[in-house]
Motif scaffolding. Structure first.
Motif, PDB file in Angstrom:
ATOM      1  N   LEU A  32       0.852  -1.199   0.000  1.00 26.68           N
ATOM      2  CA  LEU A  32       0.000   0.000   0.000  1.00 26.68           C
ATOM      3  C   LEU A  32       0.886   1.246   0.000  1.00 26.68           C
ATOM      4  O   LEU A  32       1.848   1.320   0.772  1.00 26.68           O
ATOM      5  CB  LEU A  32      -0.908  -0.001   1.236  1.00 26.68           C
ATOM      6  N   THR A  33       0.542   2.217  -0.849  1.00 30.11           N
ATOM      7  CA  THR A  33       1.370   3.434  -0.926  1.00 30.11           C
ATOM      8  C   THR A  33       0.841   4.484   0.051  1.00 30.11           C
ATOM      9  O   THR A  33      -0.284   4.382   0.552  1.00 30.11           O
ATOM     10  CB  THR A  33       1.304   4.043  -2.340  1.00 30.11           C
ATOM     11  N   SER A  34       1.645   5.530   0.266  1.00 31.78           N
ATOM     12  CA  SER A  34       1.188   6.581   1.178  1.00 31.78           C
ATOM     13  C   SER A  34      -0.016   7.317   0.580  1.00 31.78           C
ATOM     14  O   SER A  34      -0.885   7.778   1.318  1.00 31.78           O
ATOM     15  CB  SER A  34       2.323   7.544   1.521  1.00 31.78           C
ATOM     16  N   ASP A  35      -0.099   7.429  -0.738  1.00 29.60           N
ATOM     17  CA  ASP A  35      -1.272   8.047  -1.362  1.00 29.60           C
ATOM     18  C   ASP A  35      -2.540   7.234  -1.103  1.00 29.60           C
ATOM     19  O   ASP A  35      -3.612   7.790  -0.872  1.00 29.60           O
ATOM     20  CB  ASP A  35      -1.065   8.134  -2.885  1.00 29.60           C
ATOM     21  N   GLN A  36      -2.406   5.910  -1.172  1.00 26.48           N
ATOM     22  CA  GLN A  36      -3.571   5.054  -0.911  1.00 26.48           C
ATOM     23  C   GLN A  36      -3.968   5.117   0.573  1.00 26.48           C
ATOM     24  O   GLN A  36      -5.142   5.136   0.900  1.00 26.48           O
ATOM     25  CB  GLN A  36      -3.266   3.617  -1.337  1.00 26.48           C
ATOM     26  N   TYR A  37      -2.971   5.189   1.442  1.00 27.89           N
ATOM     27  CA  TYR A  37      -3.251   5.323   2.880  1.00 27.89           C
ATOM     28  C   TYR A  37      -3.986   6.643   3.133  1.00 27.89           C
ATOM     29  O   TYR A  37      -4.992   6.695   3.827  1.00 27.89           O
ATOM     30  CB  TYR A  37      -1.936   5.281   3.663  1.00 27.89           C
ATOM     31  N   ARG A  38      -3.498   7.714   2.504  1.00 22.79           N
ATOM     32  CA  ARG A  38      -4.136   9.028   2.609  1.00 22.79           C
ATOM     33  C   ARG A  38      -5.593   8.943   2.146  1.00 22.79           C
ATOM     34  O   ARG A  38      -6.499   9.442   2.790  1.00 22.79           O
ATOM     35  CB  ARG A  38      -3.325  10.005   1.736  1.00 22.79           C
ATOM     36  N   HIS A  39      -5.783   8.252   1.021  1.00 21.91           N
ATOM     37  CA  HIS A  39      -7.133   8.131   0.479  1.00 21.91           C
ATOM     38  C   HIS A  39      -8.054   7.386   1.454  1.00 21.91           C
ATOM     39  O   HIS A  39      -9.188   7.796   1.705  1.00 21.91           O
ATOM     40  CB  HIS A  39      -7.066   7.428  -0.886  1.00 21.91           C
ATOM     41  N   LEU A  40      -7.553   6.294   2.043  1.00 24.85           N
ATOM     42  CA  LEU A  40      -8.361   5.541   3.017  1.00 24.85           C
ATOM     43  C   LEU A  40      -8.768   6.430   4.189  1.00 24.85           C
ATOM     44  O   LEU A  40      -9.931   6.432   4.611  1.00 24.85           O
ATOM     45  CB  LEU A  40      -7.557   4.349   3.566  1.00 24.85           C
ATOM     46  N   LEU A  41      -7.818   7.199   4.695  1.00 25.09           N
ATOM     47  CA  LEU A  41      -8.142   8.080   5.831  1.00 25.09           C
ATOM     48  C   LEU A  41      -9.202   9.099   5.430  1.00 25.09           C
ATOM     49  O   LEU A  41     -10.113   9.402   6.208  1.00 25.09           O
ATOM     50  CB  LEU A  41      -6.881   8.818   6.322  1.00 25.09           C
ATOM     51  N   GLN A  42      -9.103   9.625   4.204  1.00 30.18           N
ATOM     52  CA  GLN A  42     -10.095  10.612   3.757  1.00 30.18           C
ATOM     53  C   GLN A  42     -11.488  10.001   3.637  1.00 30.18           C
ATOM     54  O   GLN A  42     -12.473  10.631   4.001  1.00 30.18           O
ATOM     55  CB  GLN A  42      -9.675  11.201   2.409  1.00 30.18           C
ATOM     56  N   VAL A  43     -11.552   8.773   3.141  1.00 29.79           N
ATOM     57  CA  VAL A  43     -12.862   8.116   3.000  1.00 29.79           C
ATOM     58  C   VAL A  43     -13.507   7.959   4.383  1.00 29.79           C
ATOM     59  O   VAL A  43     -14.655   8.336   4.614  1.00 29.79           O
ATOM     60  CB  VAL A  43     -12.730   6.738   2.309  1.00 29.79           C
ATOM     61  N   HIS A  44     -12.732   7.408   5.316  1.00 29.22           N
ATOM     62  CA  HIS A  44     -13.264   7.227   6.672  1.00 29.22           C
ATOM     63  C   HIS A  44     -13.620   8.577   7.298  1.00 29.22           C
ATOM     64  O   HIS A  44     -14.611   8.690   8.006  1.00 29.22           O
ATOM     65  CB  HIS A  44     -12.232   6.521   7.558  1.00 29.22           C
ATOM     66  N   ALA A  45     -12.785   9.588   7.027  1.00 28.75           N
ATOM     67  CA  ALA A  45     -13.000  10.895   7.658  1.00 28.75           C
ATOM     68  C   ALA A  45     -14.330  11.508   7.214  1.00 28.75           C
ATOM     69  O   ALA A  45     -15.080  12.033   8.046  1.00 28.75           O
ATOM     70  CB  ALA A  45     -11.842  11.839   7.332  1.00 28.75           C
ATOM     71  N   VAL A  46     -14.623  11.420   5.920  1.00 25.83           N
ATOM     72  CA  VAL A  46     -15.879  12.003   5.426  1.00 25.83           C
ATOM     73  C   VAL A  46     -17.067  11.224   6.005  1.00 25.83           C
ATOM     74  O   VAL A  46     -18.029  11.807   6.511  1.00 25.83           O
ATOM     75  CB  VAL A  46     -15.922  12.001   3.879  1.00 25.83           C
ATOM     76  N   PHE A  47     -16.992   9.894   5.978  1.00 28.44           N
ATOM     77  CA  PHE A  47     -18.091   9.064   6.486  1.00 28.44           C
ATOM     78  C   PHE A  47     -18.353   9.375   7.967  1.00 28.44           C
ATOM     79  O   PHE A  47     -19.482   9.651   8.359  1.00 28.44           O
ATOM     80  CB  PHE A  47     -17.761   7.579   6.305  1.00 28.44           C
ATOM     81  N   HIS A  48     -17.304   9.318   8.763  1.00 29.14           N
ATOM     82  CA  HIS A  48     -17.509   9.491  10.209  1.00 29.14           C
ATOM     83  C   HIS A  48     -17.886  10.925  10.580  1.00 29.14           C
ATOM     84  O   HIS A  48     -18.699  11.137  11.467  1.00 29.14           O
ATOM     85  CB  HIS A  48     -16.273   9.024  10.986  1.00 29.14           C
ATOM     86  N   THR A 187     -13.565  10.792  -3.633  1.00 30.00           N
ATOM     87  CA  THR A 187     -12.347  11.383  -3.058  1.00 30.00           C
ATOM     88  C   THR A 187     -11.100  10.903  -3.796  1.00 30.00           C
ATOM     89  O   THR A 187     -10.037  11.468  -3.602  1.00 30.00           O
ATOM     90  CB  THR A 187     -12.210  11.054  -1.549  1.00 30.00           C
ATOM     91  N   LYS A 188     -11.254   9.906  -4.635  1.00 34.18           N
ATOM     92  CA  LYS A 188     -10.091   9.319  -5.302  1.00 34.18           C
ATOM     93  C   LYS A 188      -9.400  10.310  -6.236  1.00 34.18           C
ATOM     94  O   LYS A 188      -8.193  10.441  -6.235  1.00 34.18           O
ATOM     95  CB  LYS A 188     -10.506   8.088  -6.101  1.00 34.18           C
ATOM     96  N   VAL A 189     -10.210  11.046  -6.993  1.00 40.36           N
ATOM     97  CA  VAL A 189      -9.630  11.931  -8.001  1.00 40.36           C
ATOM     98  C   VAL A 189      -9.142  13.255  -7.425  1.00 40.36           C
ATOM     99  O   VAL A 189      -8.315  13.928  -8.023  1.00 40.36           O
ATOM    100  CB  VAL A 189     -10.644  12.232  -9.142  1.00 40.36           C
ATOM    101  N   GLU A 190      -9.674  13.606  -6.246  1.00 39.60           N
ATOM    102  CA  GLU A 190      -9.291  14.891  -5.647  1.00 39.60           C
ATOM    103  C   GLU A 190      -7.816  14.929  -5.296  1.00 39.60           C
ATOM    104  O   GLU A 190      -7.293  13.991  -4.711  1.00 39.60           O
ATOM    105  CB  GLU A 190     -10.078  15.096  -4.349  1.00 39.60           C
ATOM    106  N   LYS A 191      -7.185  16.002  -5.625  1.00 38.06           N
ATOM    107  CA  LYS A 191      -5.796  16.189  -5.193  1.00 38.06           C
ATOM    108  C   LYS A 191      -5.839  16.571  -3.724  1.00 38.06           C
ATOM    109  O   LYS A 191      -6.644  17.398  -3.308  1.00 38.06           O
ATOM    110  CB  LYS A 191      -5.161  17.339  -5.991  1.00 38.06           C
ATOM    111  N   PRO A 192      -4.973  15.970  -2.884  1.00 37.87           N
ATOM    112  CA  PRO A 192      -4.987  16.360  -1.476  1.00 37.87           C
ATOM    113  C   PRO A 192      -4.639  17.837  -1.309  1.00 37.87           C
ATOM    114  O   PRO A 192      -3.721  18.323  -1.967  1.00 37.87           O
ATOM    115  CB  PRO A 192      -3.912  15.466  -0.859  1.00 37.87           C
ATOM    116  N   ALA A 193      -5.406  18.522  -0.456  1.00 40.88           N
ATOM    117  CA  ALA A 193      -5.106  19.936  -0.194  1.00 40.88           C
ATOM    118  C   ALA A 193      -4.005  20.022   0.857  1.00 40.88           C
ATOM    119  O   ALA A 193      -4.085  19.384   1.899  1.00 40.88           O
ATOM    120  CB  ALA A 193      -6.376  20.614   0.321  1.00 40.88           C
ATOM    121  N   VAL A 194      -2.985  20.747   0.575  1.00 38.95           N
ATOM    122  CA  VAL A 194      -1.881  20.869   1.543  1.00 38.95           C
ATOM    123  C   VAL A 194      -2.222  21.974   2.536  1.00 38.95           C
ATOM    124  O   VAL A 194      -2.646  23.055   2.139  1.00 38.95           O
ATOM    125  CB  VAL A 194      -0.560  21.176   0.805  1.00 38.95           C
ATOM    126  N   VAL A 195      -2.079  21.673   3.831  1.00 40.57           N
ATOM    127  CA  VAL A 195      -2.423  22.702   4.841  1.00 40.57           C
ATOM    128  C   VAL A 195      -1.176  23.491   5.232  1.00 40.57           C
ATOM    129  O   VAL A 195      -0.067  23.018   5.103  1.00 40.57           O
ATOM    130  CB  VAL A 195      -3.054  22.099   6.116  1.00 40.57           C
TER     131      VAL A 195
END
Ligand code: HEM
Length: 195
Positions: A32-48, A187-195
């Protein structure tokens, strides 16, 4: 069959589909890549995030659920911050029109996902790319030692539901799994926003 038994058996196929969609193959093989890990966290984050807001609006019905002790969105926010990523800022409200019993079906999916989390955390650690990111990871550690107790307490809430509501709760759980799939794709296609 009890409601809990029906939920498990009538959402089994959707659980399998969800696992497959959420990178199980690369996860289990340790690539699993860090991009995929990021994506998983985003999916859970929106749902929860959206589910917690909806449950908050129905706090009387959800009194026994004890949401304060079950919030996952602060963990997800912290994990995403660790990767210098903000939550998708489009303010969704995925559960806006869900009735309290329907939300209970969605809560089943959210609470159940914590059971698999322990297994996922184990697999995440196999990916060399992810090791530096997991030191302070919180979400996938889940409820830790309280996991069983919390699942049992949730089971007691399910057991107290009227039989007339069972079909609605099960259909809502199925819809909540599908909601995960939708969030994943959006969320897959979205580019992560850098804070
Ligand atoms: C690769 C990812 C996943 C793996 C490996 C996984 C694995 C598991 C395992 C092993 C259990 C059973 C735990 C036990 O009986 O003690 C479980 C239960 C459950 N998982 Fe997952 N899971 C994953 C992702 C998810 C996701 C993303 C969701 C929600 C969208 C989810 C929802 C559930 C639910 C609702 C249950 C409870 C089933 C029941 O009624 O007993 N899982 N999962």
């Amino acid at each position: 069959m009890t409601l809990a038994e029906r939920l498990r058996s009538e959402t089994r196929a959707l659980h399998e589909e969800t696992e497959e969609l959420l990178y199980t193959e690369p996860l289990k093989t340790g690539v699993l890549t860090s991009d995929q890990y990021r994506h998983l966290l985003q999916v859970h984050a929106v749902f929860h995030r959206d589910l917690e807001v909806a449950i908050e609006r129905n706090s009387v019905f959800f009194q026994e659920y004890n949401q304060t002790d079950r919030r996952k969105s602060p963990w997800l926010k912290a994990d995403l911050a660790e990767l210098a990523i903000a939550l998708p800022d489009k303010q969704s409200d995925l559960f806006a029109n869900w009735s309290p019993v329907e939300l209970l079906g969605a809560a089943y999916v959210g609470e159940g996902s914590m059971l698999g989390g322990k297994v996922v955390f184990h697999h995440l650690q196999k990916s060399p790319d992810l090791q530096p990111l997991l030191q302070n990871a919180r979400f996938y550690r889940g409820y830790g030692a309280e996991a069983l107790e919390k699942w049992k307490a949730f089971g007691a809430i399910l057991a107290a539901q009227k039989e007339a509501d069972h079909a609605t709760i099960i259909e809502a759980a199925r819809e909540a799994f599908r909601t995960y799939h939708t969030i994943f794709r959006q969320t897959k296609v979205e580019k992560p926003a850098v804070v």
